[in-house]
Design a protein around this motif. Structure first.
Motif, PDB file in Angstrom:
ATOM      1  N   VAL A 260    -112.238  59.177  70.723  1.00  0.00           N
ATOM      2  CA  VAL A 260    -111.149  58.896  69.767  1.00  0.00           C
ATOM      3  C   VAL A 260    -111.046  57.392  69.506  1.00  0.00           C
ATOM      4  O   VAL A 260    -110.896  56.961  68.355  1.00  0.00           O
TER       5      VAL A 260
ATOM      6  N   GLN B  87    -113.959  56.415  67.265  1.00  0.00           N
ATOM      7  CA  GLN B  87    -113.971  56.983  65.913  1.00  0.00           C
ATOM      8  C   GLN B  87    -112.765  56.563  65.082  1.00  0.00           C
ATOM      9  O   GLN B  87    -112.896  56.303  63.888  1.00  0.00           O
ATOM     10  N   VAL B  88    -111.595  56.498  65.693  1.00  0.00           N
ATOM     11  CA  VAL B  88    -110.371  56.189  64.936  1.00  0.00           C
ATOM     12  C   VAL B  88    -110.085  54.681  64.922  1.00  0.00           C
ATOM     13  O   VAL B  88    -109.637  54.146  63.913  1.00  0.00           O
TER      14      VAL B  88
ATOM     15  N   LYS C 166    -103.538  56.438  61.632  1.00  0.00           N
ATOM     16  CA  LYS C 166    -104.308  56.505  62.873  1.00  0.00           C
ATOM     17  C   LYS C 166    -103.624  57.417  63.892  1.00  0.00           C
ATOM     18  O   LYS C 166    -104.282  58.228  64.558  1.00  0.00           O
TER      19      LYS C 166
ATOM     20  N   ARG D   7    -104.339  60.927  62.849  1.00  0.00           N
ATOM     21  CA  ARG D   7    -105.732  61.323  63.142  1.00  0.00           C
ATOM     22  C   ARG D   7    -105.899  61.671  64.616  1.00  0.00           C
ATOM     23  O   ARG D   7    -106.569  62.654  64.968  1.00  0.00           O
ATOM     24  N   VAL D   8    -105.312  60.855  65.511  1.00  0.00           N
ATOM     25  CA  VAL D   8    -105.417  61.116  66.955  1.00  0.00           C
ATOM     26  C   VAL D   8    -104.716  62.428  67.303  1.00  0.00           C
ATOM     27  O   VAL D   8    -105.284  63.281  68.018  1.00  0.00           O
TER      28      VAL D   8
ATOM     29  N   ALA E   1    -106.648  65.478  66.074  1.00  0.00           N
ATOM     30  CA  ALA E   1    -107.837  65.738  66.897  1.00  0.00           C
ATOM     31  C   ALA E   1    -107.431  66.347  68.237  1.00  0.00           C
ATOM     32  O   ALA E   1    -108.068  67.293  68.716  1.00  0.00           O
TER      33      ALA E   1
ATOM     34  N   CYS F 181    -100.188  59.935  71.106  1.00  0.00           N
ATOM     35  CA  CYS F 181    -100.394  58.628  70.492  1.00  0.00           C
ATOM     36  C   CYS F 181     -99.118  58.288  69.721  1.00  0.00           C
ATOM     37  O   CYS F 181     -98.610  59.131  68.977  1.00  0.00           O
TER      38      CYS F 181
END
Ligand code: TYC
Length: 102
Positions: free
Chosen positions: A42, A45-46, A80, A83-84, A87, A97
């Motif tokens: 993570v 990628q993020v 962000k 996205r975390v 995932a 997060c």
């Protein structure tokens, strides 16, 4: 026939304070179940961390309970975090997060 303009003016200047974008710190929180490898992936990628940086941050979070992934303007930080969390949910990991105003 009106009065003539004297041609003498009073100089005025409007000083608008510069609007700096508020910055937000994005943090990862530790838990007992999310695999280290997932957190490292993570971060790469993020947050565009190198493998070495990602490992360092992951171990910091693991040992201290919380760690910083980066500092961003509001909308970037929000994207962000999303996205975390997306995932983590997809892989059924409890990874959390969050963002906080710097
Ligand atoms: N503590 C987790 C483990 O032992 C690893 C982990 C690191 C989890 C960082 C979350 O943000 C985190 N597997």
């Amino acid at each position: 026939e009106g009065d003539e303009d004297s041609g003498i003016g009073v100089a005025t200047k409007t000083r608008t304070k510069t609007q700096r974008p508020s910055l937000y710190r994005v943090l990862l929180l530790n838990d007992d179940y999310t695999p280290m490898e997932f957190v490292i992936a993570v971060l790469q990628q993020v947050f565009h961390k190198s493998q070495e940086e990602a490992v360092t941050i992951t171990m910091h979070v693991h040992n201290n309970g919380v760690g910083e992934c980066g500092v961003f303007p509001y909308e970037v930080a929000e994207t962000k975090v999303t996205r975390v969390m997306d995932a983590a949910r997809k892989h059924q990991h409890p990874l959390q997060c969050v963002m906080e105003k710097q």
